[in-house]
Each structure stands twice: as C-alpha cells, then as structure tokens.
Design a protein around this motif. Structure first.
Motif, PDB file in Angstrom:
ATOM      1  N   SER A   1       6.005  47.463  56.162  1.00 46.07           N
ATOM      2  CA  SER A   1       5.279  47.867  57.373  1.00 46.07           C
ATOM      3  C   SER A   1       5.873  49.146  57.950  1.00 46.07           C
ATOM      4  O   SER A   1       5.130  50.037  58.408  1.00 46.07           O
ATOM      5  CB  SER A   1       5.288  46.742  58.416  1.00 46.07           C
ATOM      6  OG  SER A   1       6.596  46.359  58.781  1.00 46.07           O
TER       7      SER A   1
ATOM      8  N   THR B   1       4.955  52.026  55.485  1.00 47.64           N
ATOM      9  CA  THR B   1       3.541  52.375  55.563  1.00 47.64           C
ATOM     10  C   THR B   1       3.228  53.173  56.811  1.00 47.64           C
ATOM     11  O   THR B   1       2.424  54.120  56.766  1.00 47.64           O
ATOM     12  CB  THR B   1       2.672  51.101  55.507  1.00 47.64           C
ATOM     13  OG1 THR B   1       2.949  50.400  54.289  1.00 47.64           O
ATOM     14  CG2 THR B   1       1.200  51.440  55.566  1.00 47.64           C
TER      15      THR B   1
ATOM     16  N   CYS C   1       1.600  56.855  56.604  1.00 45.44           N
ATOM     17  CA  CYS C   1       0.337  57.190  57.263  1.00 45.44           C
ATOM     18  C   CYS C   1       0.522  58.058  58.507  1.00 45.44           C
ATOM     19  O   CYS C   1      -0.431  58.272  59.279  1.00 45.44           O
ATOM     20  CB  CYS C   1      -0.396  55.906  57.644  1.00 45.44           C
ATOM     21  SG  CYS C   1      -0.901  54.900  56.224  1.00 45.44           S
TER      22      CYS C   1
ATOM     23  N   TRP D   1      -0.244  46.196  61.728  1.00 44.42           N
ATOM     24  CA  TRP D   1      -0.551  46.000  60.322  1.00 44.42           C
ATOM     25  C   TRP D   1      -0.711  44.534  59.946  1.00 44.42           C
ATOM     26  O   TRP D   1      -0.038  43.660  60.507  1.00 44.42           O
ATOM     27  CB  TRP D   1       0.574  46.586  59.450  1.00 44.42           C
ATOM     28  CG  TRP D   1       0.912  48.000  59.774  1.00 44.42           C
ATOM     29  CD1 TRP D   1       1.919  48.439  60.587  1.00 44.42           C
ATOM     30  CD2 TRP D   1       0.221  49.168  59.318  1.00 44.42           C
ATOM     31  NE1 TRP D   1       1.910  49.812  60.648  1.00 44.42           N
ATOM     32  CE2 TRP D   1       0.887  50.293  59.886  1.00 44.42           C
ATOM     33  CE3 TRP D   1      -0.880  49.385  58.475  1.00 44.42           C
ATOM     34  CZ2 TRP D   1       0.473  51.604  59.654  1.00 44.42           C
ATOM     35  CZ3 TRP D   1      -1.285  50.689  58.241  1.00 44.42           C
ATOM     36  CH2 TRP D   1      -0.619  51.775  58.821  1.00 44.42           C
TER      37      TRP D   1
ATOM     38  N   THR E   1       0.085  42.428  56.559  1.00 44.95           N
ATOM     39  CA  THR E   1       0.813  42.618  55.311  1.00 44.95           C
ATOM     40  C   THR E   1       0.655  41.390  54.422  1.00 44.95           C
ATOM     41  O   THR E   1       0.637  40.255  54.908  1.00 44.95           O
ATOM     42  CB  THR E   1       2.322  42.874  55.557  1.00 44.95           C
ATOM     43  OG1 THR E   1       2.881  41.765  56.290  1.00 44.95           O
ATOM     44  CG2 THR E   1       2.534  44.137  56.366  1.00 44.95           C
TER      45      THR E   1
ATOM     46  N   ILE F   1      -1.832  45.991  54.198  1.00 50.01           N
ATOM     47  CA  ILE F   1      -0.839  46.411  53.206  1.00 50.01           C
ATOM     48  C   ILE F   1      -0.701  45.343  52.133  1.00 50.01           C
ATOM     49  O   ILE F   1      -0.499  44.164  52.432  1.00 50.01           O
ATOM     50  CB  ILE F   1       0.542  46.631  53.870  1.00 50.01           C
ATOM     51  CG1 ILE F   1       0.444  47.621  55.031  1.00 50.01           C
ATOM     52  CG2 ILE F   1       1.567  47.111  52.839  1.00 50.01           C
ATOM     53  CD1 ILE F   1       1.675  47.623  55.937  1.00 50.01           C
TER      54      ILE F   1
ATOM     55  N   THR G   1       1.685  44.255  48.861  1.00 48.30           N
ATOM     56  CA  THR G   1       2.993  44.511  48.249  1.00 48.30           C
ATOM     57  C   THR G   1       3.406  43.312  47.400  1.00 48.30           C
ATOM     58  O   THR G   1       2.675  42.333  47.277  1.00 48.30           O
ATOM     59  CB  THR G   1       4.055  44.826  49.323  1.00 48.30           C
ATOM     60  OG1 THR G   1       5.219  45.374  48.698  1.00 48.30           O
ATOM     61  CG2 THR G   1       4.447  43.576  50.110  1.00 48.30           C
TER      62      THR G   1
ATOM     63  N   ALA H   1       2.785  54.022  45.786  1.00 42.68           N
ATOM     64  CA  ALA H   1       2.121  53.860  47.078  1.00 42.68           C
ATOM     65  C   ALA H   1       0.815  54.643  47.083  1.00 42.68           C
ATOM     66  O   ALA H   1       0.705  55.696  46.458  1.00 42.68           O
ATOM     67  CB  ALA H   1       3.027  54.346  48.200  1.00 42.68           C
TER      68      ALA H   1
ATOM     69  N   VAL I   1      -3.584  49.862  52.108  1.00 44.53           N
ATOM     70  CA  VAL I   1      -2.454  50.575  51.523  1.00 44.53           C
ATOM     71  C   VAL I   1      -1.731  49.684  50.520  1.00 44.53           C
ATOM     72  O   VAL I   1      -1.480  48.505  50.799  1.00 44.53           O
ATOM     73  CB  VAL I   1      -1.455  51.025  52.613  1.00 44.53           C
ATOM     74  CG1 VAL I   1      -0.339  51.877  52.010  1.00 44.53           C
ATOM     75  CG2 VAL I   1      -2.173  51.792  53.720  1.00 44.53           C
TER      76      VAL I   1
ATOM     77  N   MET J   1       1.851  49.391  48.976  1.00 44.36           N
ATOM     78  CA  MET J   1       3.188  49.913  49.270  1.00 44.36           C
ATOM     79  C   MET J   1       4.238  49.083  48.516  1.00 44.36           C
ATOM     80  O   MET J   1       4.435  47.907  48.828  1.00 44.36           O
ATOM     81  CB  MET J   1       3.470  49.856  50.772  1.00 44.36           C
ATOM     82  CG  MET J   1       4.854  50.387  51.170  1.00 44.36           C
ATOM     83  SD  MET J   1       5.166  52.106  50.671  1.00 44.36           S
ATOM     84  CE  MET J   1       3.937  52.988  51.653  1.00 44.36           C
TER      85      MET J   1
END
Length: 394
Positions: A184, A187, A191, A200, A202, A323, A325, A363, A375, A377
């Motif tokens: 987080s 990201t 951004c 966010w 996640t 996000i 991951t 990313a 995203v 990441m």
C-alpha cells in the motif's frame, strides 16, 4: 549514507527461511532455506547471485542451521551485519510495532503462543537459536498482526460476550500485515499520491490469502481474524464457513475437533474444491484442459475474493485503487480478471491487454482509462522487515 545489512529470518517448525537484505540494493546478497530440521534429511540450501549450493546437516536443528548460515552471511557482508529481523506471525494485542528482542519480549511471545500454536513456537526457536549464536547482535521481532492494530473496535470485535474478549483476548487480529503495509505504501508512491492521504483495497494472494482496507497508510479492516483461517478461500484453508459446521460434523460424522481443524486447514480451499491441487498454476492449466474441479475452484476463489474486497470497501472514505500482490496476485492475469469482473459496482474495470501483457513480478497499472486504479505491486516482506529492523540501528 552508511550501507546497512540486515539478516531476515522466517522460521517454521522444521524450517528456517533467510535473506540478507541491504535496503540500497534491489536483490538479496544471499538467500536460502533450511528444511527438514530435526530429521536425518535436514539440509541447508542457499543462493548467491546465480550460484546455488546445498549442505546436508543430518538431524540438525535451528541452531545448527544458523551456525552454518551465519559464516556465509558474515563473509558476504564482510563482517558488517547490523542486525537480525525475525518474522513473528502473532503479536496479540500487546505488540503493535517492531520490538527489540529481550528476555521479557520472548516470555510475552511465548505467553500468547496459544493464539498461533503452529507459528509462534517456531519463531521462538529461531530467535533463541539466533541469540545463542550471536548474543550481542541487535535482534528485532516484526509481527504480522502489528499493522492491523489500528483497526477500529467495530472491525476487530466478534459478536460474542464481552468476557471472551476482555479475559481471553478473543478478537480479530489479521495477518499478512507486513505485506499489506509494504504494497500500500509502495503503490501510493508509484501513483504519486501521499501515503497519509490515500485509500486502498489490497489483495495478498498465495497459498495463504487475505484482503485489507488501508486508509491513510493504516489498516482499518482485514479479512483474517483470530487465526489465519478466517476470510477468503486459500490453498488448503477453507476461509469463512458457517460456525455451525463444527457441531454438524461432530454430531453427524463423529469427527473430533482435531479432525475438523485438519479438514478445514489442510484439506480444503483450492485443494478440496478441485480434488486436484492447491497450486493455482496447476489449476489454471487443468482448467484450460476442461477439468471441472479446477474450474470450480478458480470460480469460487475469485468470487469469494471479490466479495471480501467489496466488504472491505465499507471501511474506506473513497477508493484510490485496488492492489494485487503475492505469488498469485502478481503472476495470474486470469485470477485478476475474473475477480475484477465481480466488482463492477465499485467502478473497477480491467484492461485485458494491459493485464495480460504485464510482465510477471513487475509493478503496473492494469485498469481501463478513466476508471479506478487497479495496480499489480510485487510484495517484499523481507525488505520491509529489514527496514523495520533498521529503525533500531544507531
């Protein structure tokens, strides 16, 4: 700036994962794994650059493994090791931040070990072994649960009588905190948004998976609870089930508590649904070949993940992005696409071409123009643990 070197250790009951982290370098100078400890098959494997090595240590324990690992580490960093960071799964409500290890801290971690009976005793073995090998070296405990200690009470309390919380600390704690925190923050920077003014969702996806709502750099809700069993569908863990299932399995099938826990933690999730594997790569390939169990497992995984993310959105004042991951989140374009397909109500739309073409382990933004950010990441828990350990280096 003085170059710093931190050894990061992550212990299991019969394993010890390690990496030497220099925050100024993108790659680990040395990393490896000791496994099958306390058995005749005990072995230490490590990698330096592209060079891979293995050493047998029959019946060796955590201390024996460290005694083999530490000379390699010291040689690589020319004797300039600044500290050791230990991953600890459960910190209870006591440990809300990285903590320098002392005898009192070890005793407290041991006291709360019933909250994580499979994980904390293993971490204690690693910490004590490291202290035996290097008693004068800085050593820091980094807790998976610490990041989530900012959750408000309405998010962490269970709907059970007060005494169970006040006297026995039964509440939601959350896990994968180091990963949710790292991605987080990364990201937000990626951004060009301030960490302390960004919001966010996640999704840390691997054999263990969890979701989190991160507001202004802090966890405000997460899917895992008292244990890492709560939440989304995982590799071999069921995630959320009706609590009445325990009583039903006991009454109807005569199963014991241990048998039920084994069923829900080791035989369920992707493995149980598919009847094939807990490895998403295997399931995706089998899905392409028409395997019904693999297809169902993937559909359930993505739907339940989307459902969890949607519920996490309740905790955010606005949504700056989603996000992905973890091993699955970073590498599976299919899982990302199927999950986002269930989140149209949040305005999320994936750019299929960007999603498919994104190189593994990199990313990138994969949302359609003029829609909320999606995203990918890569996480780096070892790096975050090293950075947290460096807070104590003078």
């Amino acid at each position: 700036m003085v170059s710093r070197n931190i050894l990061v250790i992550n212990c299991g009951s019969s394993s010890l994962k390690f990496a030497l982290v220099n925050p100024e370098q993108s790659q680990f100078a040395i990393s490896g794994l000791a496994e099958c400890l306390n058995t005749p098959q005990a072995v230490v494997s490590w990698k330096i650059g592209e060079d891979k090595n293995t050493l047998s240590i029959p019946s060796g324990d955590h201390k024996d493994a460290l005694s083999k690992i530490m000379p390699l580490v010291q040689e690589i960093c020319h004797g300039k090791l600044d500290g050791i960071g230990h991953r600890v799964v459960h910190g209870g409500h006591i440990f809300t931040a990285p903590t320098k290890i002392t005898p009192q801290v070890l005793s407290e971690i041991e006291r709360i070990s019933p909250l994580a009976p499979l994980h904390n005793p293993a971490a204690l073995q690693g910490m004590r072994a490291a202290l035996d090998v290097y008693p004068d070296l800085l050593q820091v405990a980094i807790f998976d649960t610490a990041f989530h200690q900012t959750m408000p009470e309405q998010a962490f309390r269970y709907c059970i009588p007060e005494d169970y919380y006040s006297k026995h600390n039964i509440r939601r704690y959350g896990f994968h905190g180091t990963s949710h925190r790292y991605v987080s923050h990364q990201t937000a920077e990626f951004c060009n948004l301030p960490v302390d003014n960004s919001h966010w969702l996640t999704a840390h996806l691997g054999n263990g998976s969890s979701t989190c709502a991160v507001s202004n750099g802090k966890s405000v809700d997460t899917s895992m609870g008292l244990t890492p069993q709560e939440g989304v569908c995982m590799g071999t863990r069921s995630g959320d089930v009706d609590p009445g299932l325990f009583g039903h399995l006991s009454r109807v099938l005569g199963m014991s508590i241990n048998e039920i826990e084994n069923l829900l933690t080791k035989q369920s999730g992707l493995l149980g649904l598919s009847g094939l594997s807990n490895d998403m790569r295997t399931l995706e390939q089998s899905r392409e070949e028409g395997h019904k169990g693999a297809t169902l497992a993937i559909e359930v995984f993505c739907y339940r993940l989307a459902k969890s993310l949607a519920s996490m959105a309740c905790a955010l004042p606005r949504l700056d992005g989603l996000i992905f991951t973890g091993g699955i989140g970073e590498n599976s374009s299919l899982i990302r696409e199927l999950t986002v397909s269930w989140l149209k109500l949040l305005g999320l739309e994936i750019d299929t071409q960007a999603n498919t073409k994104l190189a593994r382990g990199t990313a990138g933004l994969i949302n359609k123009p003029n829609t909320p950010r999606i995203v990918v990441m890569p996480t780096n828990e070892e790096r975050q643990i090293a950075l947290d350990t460096l807070l104590f280096v003078k």
